[in-house]
Design a protein around this motif. Structure first.
Motif, mmCIF file in Angstrom:
data_model
loop_
_atom_site.group_PDB
_atom_site.id
_atom_site.type_symbol
_atom_site.label_atom_id
_atom_site.label_comp_id
_atom_site.label_asym_id
_atom_site.label_seq_id
_atom_site.Cartn_x
_atom_site.Cartn_y
_atom_site.Cartn_z
ATOM 1 N N GLU A 150 8.045 -80.548 90.778
ATOM 2 C CA GLU A 150 6.691 -80.679 91.311
ATOM 3 C C GLU A 150 6.447 -82.103 91.804
ATOM 4 O OE1 GLU A 150 4.651 -78.273 91.748
ATOM 5 O OE2 GLU A 150 5.515 -76.678 90.519
ATOM 6 N N SER A 151 5.521 -82.252 92.753
ATOM 7 C CA SER A 151 5.175 -83.570 93.280
ATOM 8 C C SER A 151 4.413 -84.372 92.225
ATOM 9 C CB SER A 151 4.307 -83.422 94.532
ATOM 10 O OG SER A 151 3.728 -84.667 94.891
ATOM 11 N N LEU A 154 0.750 -85.096 93.446
ATOM 12 C CA LEU A 154 -0.164 -83.949 93.439
ATOM 13 C C LEU A 154 -0.494 -83.510 92.011
ATOM 14 C CD1 LEU A 154 1.252 -81.786 96.379
ATOM 15 C CD2 LEU A 154 -0.704 -83.345 96.377
#
Length: 215
Positions: A150-151, A154
């Protein structure tokens, strides 16, 4: 760990932290009692704004740099301590002025305008931004809840947003709860006592922040 699991786990940790009484709670309660509901919400939104900025900073690594640099941490700590002490002393001075004016008839509280809301927001934002412990909390917790793949940016923004929502829910309960008791708390003596207590709490937080050893 999936993203929903990360959000739920972080929400539990952030929720427990939100319920612990501290400087932010004291500011919101004082604003609600001695100012207005709108001013208190502006202060609460400012606190959440500061938390969101710290969350983004943690996600992009700024808080990691702060945690690694003793000088940067110390400079921000002293600035935050000075701000808290100044804010606390201002409230203590205001309580003394209220005490001198206690014999005068009570005037109706002025209706807060846009400038008052801005001042409340700035007070809440500045209090959080100048508290390095908020940044250290995020850099210590957010990376633990970022799922693989995942980023970080973000997810960091998402988790900080979750914390802000929980904070606003808690502050909303406090503000409305205080509003029901405002009939007994908005007198001159009550406001003087509230300013004294809040000012003392802020000065105490500032002194503790300034005197604690570097991390």
């Amino acid at each position: 760990m999936t993203l929903p699991q990360a959000v739920i786990s972080f929400a539990l940790v952030a929720g427990l932290l939100t319920l612990v009484p501290g400087m932010d709670t004291a500011l919101v309660l004082r604003s609600s009692i001695s100012r207005s509901r709108g001013f208190a919400f502006a202060t609460a939104i400012g606190i959440s704004t500061g938390a969101m900025i710290w969350g983004v900073a943690a996600a992009v690594g700024v808080s990691a740099l702060l945690a690694a640099s003793e000088m940067a941490y110390r400079v921000l700590t002293i600035a935050g301590a000075a701000y808290m002490i100044w804010l606390g002393l201002s409230l203590l001075w205001k309580s003394l002025r209220h005490g001198k004016a206690a014999a005068a008839p009570e005037a109706a509280a002025p209706v807060p305008g846009r400038n008052e809301f801005v001042r409340g927001w700035l007070s809440g934002t500045g209090t959080n931004l100048l508290n390095p412990k908020v940044g250290v909390f995020y850099i210590a917790t957010i990376p633990q809840f970022i799922p693989a793949g995942e980023s970080p940016l973000l997810v960091g923004v998402l988790l900080a947003g979750v914390h802000c929502v929980l904070t606003m829910v808690w502050f909303t309960l406090l503000i409305f709860g205080t509003g029901y008791a405002s009939r007994w708390l908005k007198g001159t003596r009550s406001i003087r006592m509230i300013d004294s207590i809040t000012g003392t709490v802020l000065v105490g937080f500032g002194l503790r922040l300034a005197l604690e050893p570097a991390h």
